[in-house]
Design a protein around this motif. Structure first.
Motif, mmCIF file in Angstrom:
data_model
loop_
_atom_site.group_PDB
_atom_site.id
_atom_site.type_symbol
_atom_site.label_atom_id
_atom_site.label_comp_id
_atom_site.label_asym_id
_atom_site.label_seq_id
_atom_site.Cartn_x
_atom_site.Cartn_y
_atom_site.Cartn_z
ATOM 1 N N THR A 55 0.820 -1.214 0.000
ATOM 2 C CA THR A 55 0.000 0.000 0.000
ATOM 3 C C THR A 55 0.855 1.264 0.000
ATOM 4 O OG1 THR A 55 -0.218 -0.177 2.400
ATOM 5 C CG2 THR A 55 -2.001 -1.074 1.088
ATOM 6 N N GLU A 56 1.957 1.276 0.748
ATOM 7 C CA GLU A 56 2.829 2.461 0.770
ATOM 8 C C GLU A 56 3.465 2.694 -0.591
ATOM 9 O OE1 GLU A 56 3.475 4.943 2.985
ATOM 10 O OE2 GLU A 56 1.770 4.071 4.020
ATOM 11 N N GLN A 57 3.913 1.628 -1.252
ATOM 12 C CA GLN A 57 4.515 1.778 -2.576
ATOM 13 C C GLN A 57 3.482 2.289 -3.575
ATOM 14 O OE1 GLN A 57 4.950 -0.828 -0.585
ATOM 15 N NE2 GLN A 57 7.054 -1.534 -0.644
ATOM 16 N N GLU A 58 2.240 1.805 -3.466
ATOM 17 C CA GLU A 58 1.199 2.275 -4.373
ATOM 18 C C GLU A 58 0.891 3.749 -4.151
ATOM 19 O OE1 GLU A 58 -1.880 -0.541 -3.479
ATOM 20 O OE2 GLU A 58 -1.364 -1.791 -5.203
ATOM 21 N N LYS A 59 0.847 4.189 -2.892
ATOM 22 C CA LYS A 59 0.598 5.608 -2.597
ATOM 23 C C LYS A 59 1.742 6.473 -3.111
ATOM 24 C CE LYS A 59 -0.290 5.361 1.839
ATOM 25 N NZ LYS A 59 -0.672 5.687 3.206
ATOM 26 N N THR A 60 2.975 6.016 -2.924
ATOM 27 C CA THR A 60 4.140 6.769 -3.386
ATOM 28 C C THR A 60 4.136 6.877 -4.903
ATOM 29 O OG1 THR A 60 5.419 6.034 -1.479
ATOM 30 C CG2 THR A 60 6.660 6.873 -3.354
ATOM 31 N N GLY B 257 1.541 6.645 -6.892
ATOM 32 C CA GLY B 257 0.436 7.509 -7.285
ATOM 33 C C GLY B 257 0.796 8.982 -7.148
ATOM 34 N N ALA B 258 1.461 9.335 -6.051
ATOM 35 C CA ALA B 258 1.883 10.725 -5.857
ATOM 36 C C ALA B 258 2.929 11.129 -6.900
ATOM 37 C CB ALA B 258 2.439 10.908 -4.450
ATOM 38 N N PHE B 259 3.851 10.226 -7.192
ATOM 39 C CA PHE B 259 4.868 10.503 -8.210
ATOM 40 C C PHE B 259 4.227 10.745 -9.564
ATOM 41 C CE2 PHE B 259 7.396 8.673 -11.657
ATOM 42 C CZ PHE B 259 8.473 9.551 -11.649
ATOM 43 N N MET B 260 3.269 9.915 -9.942
ATOM 44 C CA MET B 260 2.602 10.078 -11.232
ATOM 45 C C MET B 260 1.793 11.373 -11.284
ATOM 46 S SD MET B 260 3.598 7.750 -13.185
ATOM 47 C CE MET B 260 2.472 8.006 -14.539
ATOM 48 N N ARG B 261 1.119 11.718 -10.170
ATOM 49 C CA ARG B 261 0.351 12.955 -10.110
ATOM 50 C C ARG B 261 1.268 14.158 -10.318
ATOM 51 N NH1 ARG B 261 -2.518 11.004 -6.398
ATOM 52 N NH2 ARG B 261 -1.238 11.683 -4.658
#
Length: 51
Positions: A19-24, A26-30
């Motif tokens: 979950t932390e990698q997915e959030k990171t 997602g933020a990077f892509m945003r």
């Protein structure tokens, strides 16, 4: 030459909490998309008004 025993592999695909990698990611892509949009807008602005 002596053979070395291989390391024991207890990894089982799909068990790790990511979950932390997915959030990171997602933020990077945003941030990447937002920066790309700003760059494109700057180029369009310069193309229109810098001539």
């Amino acid at each position: 030459m002596r053979e070395r025993p291989m390391a024991k592999n207890d990894y089982k695909p799909g068990e790790m909490d990511i979950t932390e990698q997915e959030k990171t990611f997602g933020a990077f892509m945003r941030w990447s998309v937002n920066i790309a949009i700003v760059c494109i807008l700057i180029v369009i602005f310069l193309a229109i008004f810098a001539t």
